[in-house]
Write a protein that holds these residues in place. Structure first.
Motif, PDB file in Angstrom:
ATOM      1  N   ASN A 320       0.832  -1.211   0.000  1.00  0.00           N
ATOM      2  CA  ASN A 320       0.000   0.000   0.000  1.00  0.00           C
ATOM      3  C   ASN A 320       0.862   1.256   0.000  1.00  0.00           C
ATOM      4  N   ARG A 434     -21.028  -2.863  -2.672  1.00  0.00           N
ATOM      5  CA  ARG A 434     -19.754  -2.547  -2.017  1.00  0.00           C
ATOM      6  C   ARG A 434     -19.585  -3.351  -0.731  1.00  0.00           C
ATOM      7  N   ILE A 443     -11.928  -4.743  -1.206  1.00  0.00           N
ATOM      8  CA  ILE A 443     -12.151  -3.359  -0.810  1.00  0.00           C
ATOM      9  C   ILE A 443     -12.083  -2.467  -2.046  1.00  0.00           C
ATOM     10  N   LYS A 445     -11.916   1.116  -4.095  1.00  0.00           N
ATOM     11  CA  LYS A 445     -11.343   2.451  -3.954  1.00  0.00           C
ATOM     12  C   LYS A 445     -11.822   3.319  -5.111  1.00  0.00           C
ATOM     13  N   ASP A 446     -12.586   4.365  -4.794  1.00  0.00           N
ATOM     14  CA  ASP A 446     -13.107   5.274  -5.813  1.00  0.00           C
ATOM     15  C   ASP A 446     -12.183   6.474  -5.980  1.00  0.00           C
ATOM     16  N   SER A 447     -11.972   6.881  -7.232  1.00  0.00           N
ATOM     17  CA  SER A 447     -11.186   8.077  -7.523  1.00  0.00           C
ATOM     18  C   SER A 447     -11.716   8.686  -8.810  1.00  0.00           C
ATOM     19  N   THR A 451     -12.911   3.221 -10.416  1.00  0.00           N
ATOM     20  CA  THR A 451     -12.932   2.364  -9.228  1.00  0.00           C
ATOM     21  C   THR A 451     -11.921   1.234  -9.383  1.00  0.00           C
ATOM     22  N   THR A 452     -11.072   1.095  -8.376  1.00  0.00           N
ATOM     23  CA  THR A 452     -10.120  -0.028  -8.328  1.00  0.00           C
ATOM     24  C   THR A 452     -10.414  -0.814  -7.051  1.00  0.00           C
ATOM     25  N   TRP A 453      -9.717  -1.941  -6.900  1.00  0.00           N
ATOM     26  CA  TRP A 453      -9.973  -2.768  -5.728  1.00  0.00           C
ATOM     27  C   TRP A 453      -8.688  -3.392  -5.231  1.00  0.00           C
ATOM     28  N   GLU A 456      -8.189  -7.533   0.945  1.00  0.00           N
ATOM     29  CA  GLU A 456      -7.813  -7.247   2.325  1.00  0.00           C
ATOM     30  C   GLU A 456      -7.759  -8.540   3.131  1.00  0.00           C
TER      31      GLU A 456
END
Length: 458
Positions: A320, A434, A443, A445-447, A451-453, A456
């Motif tokens: 990360n 979601r 999980i 991740k919006d930007s 959207t990516t993932w 976890e």
């Protein structure tokens, strides 16, 4: 550099016999079955040691043998109704595959016992000539343990104490219950080779004495192996080799720590026995490697669901931190490399080395807005991780290495369904998708880019 020597039971300054060049022998697999987690513990431990010795500027000749004739091999081949060479070749191929998946580099030499029969019989002949071995009435050749005065030194054991606790069969052909076999006379139908004492095959201990001295000389720098080999296998190797050559066998003895499963010894009878390939069906190979690297090589490791979760979380922290940062070589405080080196030079102290890497993670996160500084720190983190066989993938590859059971296509379909729900302002459905993915460890991740993932730990 200091290395803990099992023989002297203390850390010693490491000084190779040939300055700048290290000769190391490690006892490898007996190839009658797939490698299990205990084997992985040993393989990864000495892979890290190998990597660090080379990174430290030493020329290294790393020899790890293969035992391809043994009682267990003969029994398994008979049970499978297959030739022993077919069994051993299949298991060797599987072993190499397991090693590659765990990031274990191949040794420089990988001698097989069956290719060294002449060397083995020559060493046994020398031991007989010098009075350290004898042929018994049943045709087997045994080593006279009490003839070797230093027997027991590696494990701090007194032969008299060992003898008092020995169990002896009434018809046993040995002169002394402590004596061990060097050559086994042939049993009808078993694999055998000609020798001065008739058809037969070598005992397990003599194989390593012959292979190690043939590959590395009568005296070499490091001999290693798993925790269960110190006695009697390595004790017997010392007795055989030094009696045969008249020279010190090994300068530094190294033994990896044990691996336990849920704090119990791994055992088929307890139902907690796992092969490497079984584990890698369920877990990312780098997560398993991290678990094995994160403990000091001499320490015991507990393999359990919680320890694997912790290992994955630790790797996620690294990846990360690297995600979205372009690693570029640049100016970084030398203190990181200095302390990493100090830790590894102190008997390969990987926990302390990893602590330095976590400091780099914190610094990368603190400087994320400075692309140059963050990139230089990321480059150093990757460089140090590679020395341990870690962080050799892209962040996206690791973070999307789903342990959820969902494949990439299904996750992409779920993301598209969520995006469609959001376009239709059906936010309840978008939240449901979601949350359902999060329950499975995915999980989102919006930007602004979309959207990516990531996967976890759960």
């Amino acid at each position: 550099m200091q290395i803990y020597n099992t023989l002297t039971r203390q850390k010693e300054v490491f000084a190779p016999i040939d300055a700048g060049n290290v000769r190391m022998y490690v006892c490898g697999m007996t190839v009658y079955d797939y490698c299990h987690l205990g084997h992985a513990r040993m393989l990864v431990a000495f892979d890290v040691i190998t990597r660090w010795l080379r990174a430290s500027g030493y020329g290294l000749t790393y020899v790890r043998n293969i035992t391809d004739v043994d009682d267990k091999i003969l029994v398994r081949a008979r049970d499978n109704n297959e030739p022993i060479n077919a069994l051993t070749e299949r298991m060797i191929d599987a072993m190499h595959e397991d090693e590659r998946r765990l990031g274990v580099l191949p040794p420089d030499q990988e001698p097989r016992a069956t290719a060294h029969i002449d060397d083995i019989t020559a060493m046994i002949e020398t031991l007989i000539e010098r009075g350290y071995a004898y042929q018994a009435d049943n045709g087997d050749v045994f080593y006279r343990v009490r003839r070797f005065e230093r027997y027991g030194a590696l494990n701090n054991r007194n032969p008299d104490d060992m003898r008092s606790g020995a169990r002896v069969d009434i018809d046993q052909a040995k002169e002394d219950p402590l004596d061990f076999v060097l050559w086994k006379s042939a049993t009808p139908g078993e694999a055998s080779w000609p020798s001065p004492w008739g058809e037969g095959r070598p005992g397990w201990h003599i194989e390593c004495s012959a292979m190690s001295t043939c590959c590395l000389g009568n005296t070499f720098d490091i001999h290693g192996g798993g925790p269960d080999l110190a006695f009697p296998h390595h004790e017997n190797e010392i007795a055989q080799s030094e009696a045969a050559t008249g020279q010190k066998y090994v300068n530094t003895w190294m033994h990896a720590g044990a691996l336990r499963v849920d704090n119990e010894k791994m055992s088929k009878s307890l139902g907690n026995f796992f092969t490497v390939r079984d584990v890698l069906k369920e877990h990312d190979p780098e997560v398993v490697r991290y678990l094995l690297v994160a403990s000091h090589y001499r320490s015991a490791i507990n393999y359990a669901p919680d320890t694997l979760k912790d290992a994955r979380r630790s790797l996620e922290r690294f990846y990360n931190a690297l995600d979205g940062v372009e690693a570029i070589q640049g100016n970084v405080d030398d203190d990181y490399a200095t302390r990493f080196t100090r830790a590894m030079d102190d008997d390969f102290n990987t926990p302390e080395a990893l602590a330095v890497m976590f400091e780099l993670v914190r610094e990368i996160n603190r400087h994320r807005d400075d692309a140059v500084q963050a990139g230089a720190l990321a480059h150093e983190l990757i460089r140090l991780g590679n020395l341990l066989g870690l962080l050799e993938r892209s962040p996206g590859d690791f973070l999307q290495g789903a342990s959820s059971g969902l494949d990439d296509e299904e996750i992409a379909r779920q993301i598209e369904a969520r995006n469609a729900a959001r376009r239709n302002r059906d936010f309840a459905e978008a939240d449901r998708i979601r949350d359902a993915l999060a329950e499975q460890g995915i999980i989102l991740k919006d930007s602004r880019e979309g959207t990516t993932w990531v996967s976890e730990s759960r």
